[in-house]
Design an enzyme around this catalytic site. Structure first.
Site, short mmCIF file in Angstrom:
data_model
loop_
_atom_site.label_atom_id
_atom_site.label_comp_id
_atom_site.label_asym_id
_atom_site.label_seq_id
_atom_site.Cartn_x
_atom_site.Cartn_y
_atom_site.Cartn_z
CB THR A 1 -0.92 -0.03 1.25
OG1 THR A 1 -1.69 -1.23 1.22
CG2 THR A 1 -1.85 1.16 1.33
CB THR B 1 -3.84 -0.68 -1.36
OG1 THR B 1 -3.19 -1.92 -1.09
CG2 THR B 1 -5.34 -0.92 -1.45
CD GLU C 1 -7.33 -4.56 -1.89
OE1 GLU C 1 -6.95 -4.81 -0.73
OE2 GLU C 1 -6.64 -3.94 -2.71
N GLY D 1 0.81 -0.56 5.40
CA GLY D 1 1.19 -1.47 6.48
C GLY D 1 0.22 -2.60 6.73
#
Length: 580
Positions: free
Chosen positions: A399, A417, A436, A485
């Site tokens: 990301t 992201t 995703e 993160g």
């Protein structure tokens, strides 16, 4: 590039160097190598790559809106930091409109295909498949939303022509850019191995069967062609034209894990403008992205629980505030895992989760001389459906985050992201496709109880991204921040807010400070940082599940003060602050 562009670029470079030279190094709060704090007078971009930040700063210098700069920055990031974000992925935007002093959010999260099923990540025996086995290929790809978000925000707020904003990325893709150490290093791990499974990605990232090396000049003519088409035809070229068709073909014909996306998924995709989730903390107003992101709610819960304690009585190097932070994080993540998902499909008890009385009651479970055993059970917030089962799936850290303030005071907090580093590994038109859908729970139910974050057609997977805008006690914008993160984004953002507000750190000090994280389990301490010194004190308090590890945040913070902006770029990555 015109002579005017060259002059503006030189002015920006000189100004940035002067600002950095004039600013002393922040107090040594970590063993991590710090970057210099940057000050500007009226506008700033903080982004994960110098080329992207430079392009955004030039847009602002030419009178562009913060949204104009955001579009230009995102397109360059797609090119130079392809492992992290791009038009093959999704994004969340928290936007402060200086004209009417309002904050709103734009949901550009990916959606599951219309043919998605709750059991699509189960094996033949009905057990959840392994995450590494599901990520590569088409089955993990959701309908991308980043480009639609860029176009929607630009149509409303942009001042510069759409084609002009895509031009820098097109030029860089055609002329080439230098591969950074971070990109080169990323190719040596699992992400690189994933890319080798797919011919287009393998040819681009492993020319002559060797991984790209730092300092190597890399051109991406396919991406230049894609952006040129989008610049001329607009987003319909992607969602209703040939680019979308190419993506559908790549997903359905993937040699690994063929997927279910189809043209109707692209035609039906919509960016959703949602009200921001805003809560109070120490006389500040913290605003962020609500469901389908769990970011703002879980950050708000963590801070709301901490409101019961006076952290300012401690030094930031003391163990007590971080013991309290860990305990508050456990409680917040417990609720996140049970109740948070796409609110268009699930009745998320937003108001109940951030209810001050509820959070005060949760805070009473925390003791200064003992620890909560993990996993902590979720609470029972007002209006909550207690029938859900918890979901412990965790996002991976692929990301990027962008913070922008323009000369009129408009502020952008964008977290963007493609999920895991290098996404699904599928490459179309010079850009990577996301993975995703692996942010959904692989198991649709546990012990006969449905999981709120299960896969459903056109549903948006739960996220931890937490783009944030903070208003000070005077009601004016004070901080813009966010981080990559994975599921630790929540910890990174909440910890940074504590550092800024409770310990009065400047942005660079706050992002330099060592990371500490807990997702209702192991307490993670960042290696090679000052928080390593907390390992023994935390253990004495009863934190026996401690792990020292690489916590690679990518925080980008702007502090807004009268007549100046102060920027902090995370030294753990290649980001910089630029402006004038």
């Amino acid at each position: 590039m015109t002579m005017r562009h060259l002059i503006i670029g030189l002015v920006l470079l000189i100004h940035s160097m002067s600002a950095q030279a004039a600013q002393s190094q922040p107090e040594a709060t970590t063993d991590i190598q710090s970057k210099a704090s940057v000050e500007t007078s009226s506008e700033m971009v903080v982004a994960a790559h110098p080329l992207a930040a430079d392009v955004g700063a030039r847009v602002l210098a030419e009178g562009g809106h913060a949204i104009d700069a955001m579009v230009a920055v995102q397109m360059v990031l797609n090119l130079v930091e392809p492992q992290s974000s791009g038009i093959g992925g999704g994004a969340f935007l928290v936007f402060h409109d200086a004209t009417n002093q309002t904050v709103t959010t734009f949901d550009g999260r990916e959606t599951a295909p219309i043919d998605a099923t709750p059991d699509q990540f189960l094996d033949a025996d009905g057990a959840p498949r392994r995450w590494p086995d599901v990520v590569p290929g088409g089955l993990s790809v959701g309908t991308p939303g980043t480009l639609a978000l860029m176009a929607r925000a630009h149509a409303r707020y942009g001042r510069m022509a759409w084609s002009e904003l895509l031009a820098p990325a097109i030029r860089l893709a055609s002329d080439g850019f230098l591969v950074t150490p971070r990109l080169a290093e990323s190719l040596t791990g699992y992400g690189g191995a994933r890319l080798r499974q797919f011919p287009a990605a393998s040819a681009y990232f492993f020319p002559d069967d060797e991984p790209l090396k730092a300092g190597q000049r890399l051109k991406n003519r396919a991406f230049a062609n894609t952006l040129s088409f989008i610049a001329a035809e607009g987003p319909d070229a992607f969602y209703k034209g040939s680019i979308g068709s190419q993506i559908v073909d790549a997903v359905q014909q993937s040699p690994v894990n063929p997927g279910r996306l189809q043209a109707t998924d692209f035609e039906a995709y919509e960016v959703i403008e949602r009200p921001a989730v805003c809560t109070a903390y120490r006389a500040h107003r913290i605003c962020g992205m609500g469901p389908p992101s769990s970011g703002a709610l879980t950050v708000a819960q963590t801070l709301g629980i901490l409101s019961a304690f006076d952290l300012s009585q401690y030094a930031h190097t003391d163990v007590e505030p971080w013991h309290l932070f860990v305990e508050a994080s456990k409680l917040a993540y417990a609720d996140r895992n049970r109740y948070m998902a796409d609110s268009d499909f699930v009745d998320v008890p937003v108001e109940g989760l951030i209810d001050p009385e509820y959070l005060s009651s949760r805070a009473t479970r925390i003791a200064m001389d003992s620890v909560l055993s993990t996993p902590v059970a979720p609470g029972q917030p007002p209006q909550a459906d207690l029938a859900w089962a918890s979901d412990h799936s965790a996002e991976r850290p692929g990301t990027s985050h962008v913070s922008i303030v323009d000369r009129d005071g408009n502020a952008v907090s964008l977290t963007t992201t493609i999920e895991s580093g290098f996404g699904s590994g599928l490459m179309v038109g010079g850009f990577l496709l996301n993975n995703e859908l692996t942010d959904f729970s692989f198991a649709p139910e546990h012990d006969g109880r449905a999981v709120a974050n299960r896969v459903e057609p056109r549903k948006r997977p739960r996220s931890s991204m937490a783009p944030t805008v903070i208003y000070g006690p005077d009601g004016r914008v004070k901080y813009i921040l966010g981080s990559p993160g994975g599921s630790r984004i929540i910890n990174y953002v909440a910890q940074t807010i504590v550092s800024l507000i409770d310990f009065d750190m400047n942005p660079q000090q706050a992002v330099d400070f060592g990371r500490i994280a807990s997702r209702n389990g192991t307490v993670d301490l960042e290696e090679n940082s000052s928080v390593r010194r907390l390992e023994e004190p935390l253990a004495r308090l009863g934190h026996t599940q401690l792990k020292v590890r690489n916590l690679n945040s990518g925080l980008h913070v702007i502090e807004v003060q009268p007549n100046r902006l102060i920027g902090g770029a995370d030294p753990r990555r290649e980001g910089v602050a630029r402006g004038q």
